[in-house]
Design an enzyme around this catalytic site. Sequence first.
Site, short mmCIF file in Angstrom:
data_model
loop_
_atom_site.label_atom_id
_atom_site.label_comp_id
_atom_site.label_asym_id
_atom_site.label_seq_id
_atom_site.Cartn_x
_atom_site.Cartn_y
_atom_site.Cartn_z
N ASN A 1 34.96 12.81 61.14
CA ASN A 1 34.96 13.50 62.28
C ASN A 1 35.02 12.44 63.49
O ASN A 1 33.86 12.12 63.92
CB ASN A 1 33.77 14.56 62.35
CG ASN A 1 33.82 15.30 63.57
OD1 ASN A 1 34.71 15.36 64.44
ND2 ASN A 1 32.51 15.95 63.83
N LYS B 1 35.34 13.38 66.63
CA LYS B 1 34.94 13.93 67.65
C LYS B 1 35.58 13.38 69.06
O LYS B 1 36.75 13.31 68.83
CB LYS B 1 33.19 13.59 67.91
CG LYS B 1 32.53 13.69 66.53
CD LYS B 1 31.17 13.69 67.21
CE LYS B 1 30.29 13.86 65.72
NZ LYS B 1 28.85 13.98 66.02
N GLU C 1 24.84 20.16 57.46
CA GLU C 1 24.61 19.35 58.16
C GLU C 1 23.29 19.54 59.15
O GLU C 1 23.45 20.40 59.96
CB GLU C 1 25.87 19.17 59.45
CG GLU C 1 27.16 18.76 58.85
CD GLU C 1 28.00 17.82 59.70
OE1 GLU C 1 28.43 17.00 59.58
OE2 GLU C 1 28.25 18.43 60.99
N GLY D 1 23.94 12.26 64.38
CA GLY D 1 24.03 11.11 65.13
C GLY D 1 22.73 10.44 65.83
O GLY D 1 22.54 10.02 66.93
N GLU E 1 27.75 21.15 67.22
CA GLU E 1 28.05 20.70 68.68
C GLU E 1 28.90 21.93 69.19
O GLU E 1 28.34 22.29 70.48
CB GLU E 1 28.66 19.46 68.85
CG GLU E 1 27.92 18.36 68.40
CD GLU E 1 28.44 16.88 67.84
OE1 GLU E 1 29.73 16.69 67.71
OE2 GLU E 1 27.91 16.11 67.40
N SER F 1 24.31 11.45 59.88
CA SER F 1 24.09 10.05 59.82
C SER F 1 24.46 9.38 58.69
O SER F 1 23.64 8.59 57.91
CB SER F 1 22.62 9.63 60.40
OG SER F 1 22.20 10.25 61.61
N HIS G 1 30.86 23.64 63.87
CA HIS G 1 30.08 22.24 63.78
C HIS G 1 29.02 22.65 64.94
O HIS G 1 29.07 23.44 65.79
CB HIS G 1 30.90 21.26 64.52
CG HIS G 1 30.29 19.71 64.26
ND1 HIS G 1 29.39 19.48 65.41
CD2 HIS G 1 30.38 18.89 63.54
CE1 HIS G 1 28.82 18.27 64.87
NE2 HIS G 1 29.98 17.81 63.96
C1 PEP Z 1 29.16 15.04 62.51
O1 PEP Z 1 29.18 15.06 63.71
O2 PEP Z 1 29.56 15.87 61.87
C2 PEP Z 1 28.17 14.12 62.09
C3 PEP Z 1 27.81 14.21 60.91
O3 PEP Z 1 27.95 12.84 62.73
P1 PEP Z 1 27.27 11.38 62.52
O4 PEP Z 1 27.79 11.28 60.97
O5 PEP Z 1 27.47 10.50 63.63
O6 PEP Z 1 25.61 12.00 62.31
#
Ligand code: PEP
Length: 253
Positions: A9, A11, A167, A173, A97, A213, A95
């Site tokens: 992803n 973003k 998630e 993040g 976000e 992460s 997601h």
């Molecule tokens: C994400 O935004 O789906 C995600 C898992 O981000 P990160 O791997 O940076 O934590």
Amino acid sequence: MKLPLIVGNWKMNLSAKEATELACKIREFANKNSYAKVVLAPSFTLLQGVGQVLAGSGVGLASQNFFCQEKGAYTGEVSAGMIKETGCEYVIVGHSERRQLFGETDELVNKKALCAIQNNITAIICVGETAEQRTAGKTFEVIEQQVRKALVGVENQDLEKIVIAYEPIWAIGTGENATVDQANEVHCLIRKIVAEKNSGNKNGSLSILYGGSVTPDNCKELLRDPEINGALVGGASLKINSFCDIIRSADNK
Ligand code: PEP
């Protein structure tokens, strides 16, 4: 046996040039081996260019979002037909976000999932609890509600067009990933809910990804768990070396 699914992803990152260069490198790496099914999710404006790079390769294309109307007066939105035209076979839905920053509700997530299925696009539905919810012992309750609401009206035969990504919001993040045990117990719960709701998934064929992460350092252990069928990767998917290391680590599944 389904290959593990590794989704990058990106973003709201990368210029058109950076995106096509990175996609070329990932395509080359992924085509030389079959550690995993790899999917890239660039931003809307990059879909066309990255789609051209990936066309005919084994690497899939995902949109990070779409809107569940065919066409019309929806300024700023992009339809399922439009993302399909660029080569998308996947779309990320709900997601955190989008839920937190853009007010997406469980009901909208459900509408988008159904619309993706109708358009023969695989919906990667994201669910996850906040740190406060986890501390309050509400993780299972929150996940159960998100999964049940997202899957209203999803029939047994539709499940092959559904992937669920667990998630935890506190892990996105932040550099703090869920432990294997934490991810495992939520993945088991999701599988149980889906099996109860959709008897067609009794064989457990639903793919459930972990995201939050994921790095080259923690992915091996996470992906070794039989309940974790792949990863949704944010930050670490933007660098060729880290993303390829994560793809490679799916090998020992
Ligand atoms: C994400 O935004 O789906 C995600 C898992 O981000 P990160 O791997 O940076 O934590």
